[in-house]
Design an enzyme around this catalytic site. Sequence first.
Site, short mmCIF file in Angstrom:
data_model
loop_
_atom_site.label_atom_id
_atom_site.label_comp_id
_atom_site.label_asym_id
_atom_site.label_seq_id
_atom_site.Cartn_x
_atom_site.Cartn_y
_atom_site.Cartn_z
CG ASN A 8 -1.78 1.18 1.37
OD1 ASN A 8 -1.69 1.88 0.39
ND2 ASN A 8 -2.84 1.02 2.35
NE ARG A 87 -6.38 1.26 0.27
CZ ARG A 87 -6.34 2.66 0.97
NH1 ARG A 87 -5.22 2.92 1.35
NH2 ARG A 87 -7.44 3.37 0.86
CG HIS A 175 -13.08 3.15 3.62
ND1 HIS A 175 -13.95 4.03 4.34
CD2 HIS A 175 -11.95 3.45 3.80
CE1 HIS A 175 -13.44 5.08 4.87
NE2 HIS A 175 -11.82 4.84 4.62
CG ASN A 205 -7.60 9.85 10.70
OD1 ASN A 205 -8.33 10.47 11.76
ND2 ASN A 205 -6.72 10.48 10.31
NE ARG A 235 -10.32 12.22 4.42
CZ ARG A 235 -10.53 11.04 4.11
NH1 ARG A 235 -11.36 10.22 3.53
NH2 ARG A 235 -9.20 10.11 4.11
CG ASP A 277 -6.78 9.43 18.69
OD1 ASP A 277 -7.75 8.86 19.36
OD2 ASP A 277 -5.71 8.94 18.72
NE ARG A 279 -6.87 5.81 20.78
CZ ARG A 279 -6.01 5.05 19.84
NH1 ARG A 279 -5.75 4.26 20.56
NH2 ARG A 279 -5.43 5.81 18.75
N GLY A 327 -14.92 1.92 15.22
CA GLY A 327 -16.09 1.02 15.24
C GLY A 327 -15.50 -0.30 15.97
CD GLU A 377 -8.87 -1.29 4.35
OE1 GLU A 377 -8.43 -1.01 5.46
OE2 GLU A 377 -9.26 -0.37 3.43
P1 AMP Z 1 -7.96 3.67 11.92
O1 AMP Z 1 -7.91 4.74 10.83
O2 AMP Z 1 -8.91 2.33 11.37
O3 AMP Z 1 -6.81 3.11 12.50
O4 AMP Z 1 -8.80 4.24 13.23
C1 AMP Z 1 -8.26 5.33 13.81
C2 AMP Z 1 -9.45 6.01 14.88
O5 AMP Z 1 -9.60 4.93 15.62
C3 AMP Z 1 -8.74 7.03 15.57
O6 AMP Z 1 -9.64 8.06 15.64
C4 AMP Z 1 -8.60 6.36 17.19
O7 AMP Z 1 -8.96 7.39 18.06
C5 AMP Z 1 -9.61 5.58 16.95
N1 AMP Z 1 -9.68 4.37 18.06
C6 AMP Z 1 -8.79 3.52 18.17
N2 AMP Z 1 -9.11 2.72 19.41
C7 AMP Z 1 -10.27 3.48 20.00
C8 AMP Z 1 -10.85 3.29 21.50
N3 AMP Z 1 -10.35 2.41 22.10
N4 AMP Z 1 -11.89 4.27 21.50
C9 AMP Z 1 -12.06 5.09 20.49
N5 AMP Z 1 -11.39 5.36 19.67
C10 AMP Z 1 -10.33 4.49 19.09
#
Ligand code: AMP
Length: 395
Positions: A8, A87, A175, A205, A235, A277, A279, A327, A377
């Site tokens: 990727n 990808r 996606h 993200n 975004r 983020d 979290r 998710g 993926e």
């Molecule tokens: P990804 O692009 O799939 O890696 O997802 C990134 C996003 O997942 C970021 O906004 C992270 O804050 C969120 N994320 C990862 N772990 C958690 C968690 N335990 N609670 C809430 N958001 C999370």
Amino acid sequence: MSNILVINCGSSSIKYALILQDYDYRLYGLAENLGTPNARISGLTYNAQENRQEKFEVELGQADHAQALEVAMKRISHFKFDAIGHRVVHGGTMTQAQVINDQVIQDIKNISNLAPLHNPANLIGIDATMKLYPDLPQVAVFDTAFHQTMPKKAHLYALPRDLYQEHGIRRYGFHGTSHAYVSERASTLAGQKNQGGWVVAHLGNGCSTCAVWNGKSLDTSMGLTPLEGLVMGTRSGDVDPSLHLFLNINLGWDIAKIDQVLNKQSGLLGLSNLSNDMRTLVEAAESGNEDAQIAIDVFVYRLAKSMAAMSCALPKLDGLIFTGGIGENSGFIREKVIRSLPHFGLSLNAENNATRAKEIRIDDDTGPQIWVIPTDEEGRIANETRQIALGENVF
Ligand code: AMP
């Protein structure tokens, strides 16, 4: 089944994974900051002498993509692989993965105007691996291909017909590899492989929803570009299309500035003025930060609206599927979304919803199913590569 290398390639990065048929682990890595003095690579390699995996991290000087790839390949050289899957973000109207040849490379170039940041970067990766492994079959797996089954009523914008016919301006969706993977997994686990109606929420993200009927995408929230639809990390998702004119006339912003703000400074980051983020935002909201709370509320409300809208594409709703970093990991956000869809007859099993990052059913069996399915993926790209390049029957 065979071993597959998945690549990727971004404009200044390469993510790779070696998907091994006989092992329950993968070797992988990420090369970043390529073309800058801070180029570096880190990941997981295999120590043959001690017969174990180990982490590695190397500074790469000012390495470009080809140089970084050579370093990466040394870290997986203990294993042989049979094909390479790439990808590729935009495949235009291509409906499935393609074995790469001169014509396919030309096709990817021809649609680069639809993904000017991504497709040229993907082609750099293809060029580099073609030079390193001229005898291996290589496959392009497109983020858009899964959504080519969307009917016209879902993929056309209400614009003059010429813009679609002459310039390909329509909704493509992204996606696709993730939506295809998790919907296949959930339907299989539910005992009805590739059957029934599913609304998928890929929440990372980047975020998008998708309506899947009998294994085919019938609608999705992203459009011509990945900016359309949900509130994402940085975004904006949907805004009034006249916002561009308003910002230009009233604030004097040019088109480049508007694009930058909508893609990089909006979404959760823009609303909270704190972070992209989730979290960080959940923690801040718990300690009383009102802007973080508002960002979460807008994110959840817009997501619920989009999931309800996706259900309109389906003859029947069998279940919801959550995936992506948010998710998969945030029971808190999942619960808020389910609460925002009261008329769907959904009910959550609180104990299962509190479980993290596993394939798990989280409803209590009284209404539509609710699944958490960690996306894969890379695994899906490897399987599409096996099928298309090597004729293996993996689906
Ligand atoms: P990804 O692009 O799939 O890696 O997802 C990134 C996003 O997942 C970021 O906004 C992270 O804050 C969120 N994320 C990862 N772990 C958690 C968690 N335990 N609670 C809430 N958001 C999370």
